[in-house]
Structure formats: C-alpha cells, structure tokens
Design an enzyme around this catalytic site. Sequence first.
Site, PDB file in Angstrom:
ATOM      1  N   ASP A 248       0.826  -1.203   0.000  1.00 36.09           N
ATOM      2  CA  ASP A 248       0.000   0.000   0.000  1.00 36.09           C
ATOM      3  C   ASP A 248       0.866   1.261   0.000  1.00 36.09           C
ATOM      4  OD1 ASP A 248      -2.457  -1.087  -0.147  1.00 36.09           O
ATOM      5  OD2 ASP A 248      -3.030  -0.778   1.930  1.00 36.09           O
ATOM      6  N   LYS A 270      -3.249   3.435  -3.280  1.00 32.36           N
ATOM      7  CA  LYS A 270      -4.375   4.214  -3.772  1.00 32.36           C
ATOM      8  C   LYS A 270      -4.162   5.665  -3.377  1.00 32.36           C
ATOM      9  CE  LYS A 270      -7.256   0.251  -2.660  1.00 32.36           C
ATOM     10  NZ  LYS A 270      -8.258  -0.257  -1.720  1.00 32.36           N
ATOM     11  N   MET A 387      -8.663   8.893   7.909  1.00 36.24           N
ATOM     12  CA  MET A 387      -8.898   9.517   6.590  1.00 36.24           C
ATOM     13  C   MET A 387      -9.736  10.781   6.717  1.00 36.24           C
ATOM     14  SD  MET A 387      -9.613   5.934   4.568  1.00 36.24           S
ATOM     15  CE  MET A 387     -10.532   5.215   5.955  1.00 36.24           C
TER      16      MET A 387
END
Length: 483
Positions: A248, A270, A387
């Site tokens: 990641d 991502k 997030m």
Amino acid sequence: MNHFPLFADLKERTAVVVGAGLVAERKIALLRAAGARVIVSARAAHPQVLARARAGEIELRLGEFDPALLDEAWLAVAATSDRAQNRRVADAAAARRLFCNVVDDPELSSVQVPAIVDRSPITIAISSGGAAPVIARRLRERIESLFDPALGALAALAQRKRPAIRQARPQLRPRRDFYDWLLDGPVLGALRRGRAGEAEALLDQALAARNPPPAGKVLLVGAGPGDPGLLTLRGLRALNEADVILADRLVSPAVLALARRDAQVIDVGKAPGGPHESTQARIHALMVSHARQGRCVVRLKGGDPMVFGRGGEELQHLKRHGIAYEVVPGITAALACGAYAGIPLTHRGHAQSLTLATAHRQAGASGRDRPAASGDGGDGRTRVYYMGVERLPELSARLLAEGHAPGLPCALVENGSRPEQRTLHATLGSLAHAAQRHAIRSPALVIVGAVAALGPDLAWFGETVQAETASAGDSAARQQAAA
C-alpha cells in the site's frame, strides 16, 4: 573453533548443581526442561529452589558440598558466589572426567551453556565460548524473530511421518523437494493456526499425490503505522517468506527494507481521490494470479489490515477463489498515533470508551454521533477518525451540529510514529482552520475528546504544535454547522 558444539541427551540422567540461588535456579530450570534428574547441593536455598524440592522436582542436599555426589553424575554445574567453592567443584569434576559448567567463569568451565532458541525438537544454540555472553543473548533475540513458533510442531510431525515420507519418496531429490514443500506450504500454516489434524491431512494428501501441489498462499500483513520497530515478529517473518509483496501507499520504506531482497515488490497504493474500485480489482487479481503460480504473496497494508483497510473484502475474494490465506495483525494507526503523541485514548478521569471511525461515508450512509453531555469535557468518550484530513470542515461541522462543544479538545497527528511526526492541538471549533494554517497533510489521524488535552504535557515524540485560540475559526465552524 575454541569449543566443540554438542547437544547432550540428559533425560533421566543425573546432573548436579552446586548452589541454590537465583542464578542456580535458572540452570535448574533448563536442566529440568531437558528431562534431567537434578541434585542440588547448597548451604542454603532460595525459596524458588525450596519450592521445587517440596514439589519433588529436584533432590536438595543442604550442607557442605560432597565430591562423591559427582560419582554418578553426567554433568556438573557450579553456580555459587564463592569462586574457591566453584573451583573445588570444577576440580572434583575434572578428576572424574566429568564436564562442568562454572557460571560466568569460562576459565574454570570445561563446557559452556549456550543461549538457546527453543523450537523443540529443533534447537538452536549460540555461544561466544564464555567471552561475551551478552552478545550471544542479543544474537539469540534476533534469531528468535526469524523462526516460526510452529516449526517445532512441524519437525515433530515430520519425524512421526518419516517412514511414510521415505516410502513415498525413495529418491533423495524428490524427498528433499517434499521437505521444502513442508516448510513453504500449507502444512506449517495449519500448525500455526493450531489445526494439527488439518496439517496431517494435508501432508498425507501430498504424499499420496505424484507431486506436491503448488504452495501458493496470501499473507494479509499489517505493516503498522510506519516505525519499523512496531512491525510484529510474525510480520517480519512474513516479509522474509514473501515471493511477491503487494504494498500500500502508506507502507513506509523502512518497513519494506526489511523484506527479502529478491522479493518482487508491486506498488498497489491508492492515491486520495483516485479510482479506488478499479485499483482494488487489480489487487484482487494480482493476489489470485501470483498465488495460483505457487508463490507466497504478502499483501502489505499500513496499520492493521482489518481496521479500515478493506481486509475483509480481500479475504472474501480469496475465499471465493480457493486461495489459502492467513492474517497477520498490525498496530493500527489510532493506537500508534495516540501513544506517540502522548495521548491516552482511554483514561479513568476523562474517557471510558473509544470509537474508531472513518470520516469517509458512503452515499446514503447515516448515523449520528450525539454526545451524552455537552461542554468542553466531552461525554467521556474518545473518537478517532481515519482519513479525515480532506474532510475536516465537514467533520467538524457535523460534530458541532450534533451538539458537541466548540471548545472540545482535538488533536491531529500527522505521520504518526515516523521521524517527521507532527501533532497539532486545537479545539473542535478551530480544528479545520488550524489544520489549513499549519498545512497538515495525509496521512494524519484526528483525535477528538478530553484526552487530547493531555497531549501537550505528555508528548514525547515528534513536533507538537499548539494552535492559537482562533475565535474566527470557531465562528466559521458554527456558521457552517448551522447551514
């Protein structure tokens, strides 16, 4: 070599230990673990040694050391604080051609007791010949991290199945390949999960087959928040087993540096705001493709794979496609960021519950987070938002609209546990404005609750920034909440 290494079978054989303090107790414990019959000679005994004697584990002889005790012994250990006494024991042993270990005295010793990595029946011994036992112990600690605790059970199973393995694989090369498969394949994984019956069944099926099946599998590994020292031992072993690593974006280079040098590393990160679903589909396809080619695939995720990491979705995909998998938990960002910022996520005087949430909400998602009480002290609950940096204005407005006070303490921890960590302390009303002013960027975690106010005093790592009292920010947040 200064010393010839040996592994001694002491089961039901007599070992004499002279001395009965705590140092002697450690040697007694090792000898008992090896199955020896232990006789202890001492003028006085530590309570732990006395307890062993009362339990019938050892034979205790209180009084002066009698050299005749060594007549039937296979090994002698001198562990007193009196060097003259230790020398008498060593001399008595030498007169009988008996090996003697004198604790912390290589000059008097004819045999050394090494630092031990125990994966019985596999045993690894490290010795400095008495020159630097601390270095030997440090090496043992490093070696411990490399060897799976289930290796002992695997070796015991292989020993029990050895006749069947020799019969099914009479040629040396196929037999070696089969043992390689045992180490790399699903049998070790089944033993690690505590499923001995499944492990034996897998071994039997492979023996019945002409060739062992491909040993492909996926290890879903939590890399932790960034500090490589927070990677678990099992996670480190997984990185050293990996043929392919799907990493990641948030996995730190320092963690990747611990992986096998010849492992293929594929960046599947991502980017914020990017096409997540298409990237996730690619990750699913890569896991299945490489595993079906017989490779060990490590799916490496920042933090913990099962906390806002879509780990459950990936396991479901692997399950549907019949791919073997394991999960190696990691330290999730909430725990690491709180600890490294000096913020206790729970505290008897401030917070009795903890909520982990994501600031990202799917379309149509609902659920309000109303406080049980108002005021700057909050409601006895800590909220941690993942997030949340890109959605700070929205998050702050929502919490204010739900009745939380503008003065509720908050913290933003950027790059938690990494050398560049920054912790910004503000209030709920000023949080979004302060984050913009100080240019806080992802990855960052939002901590909301009374415990956040403890951070400036308890901080021990990274930079701590205290936001200015920002009445304008509070006012703007209240206006947005009202809107």
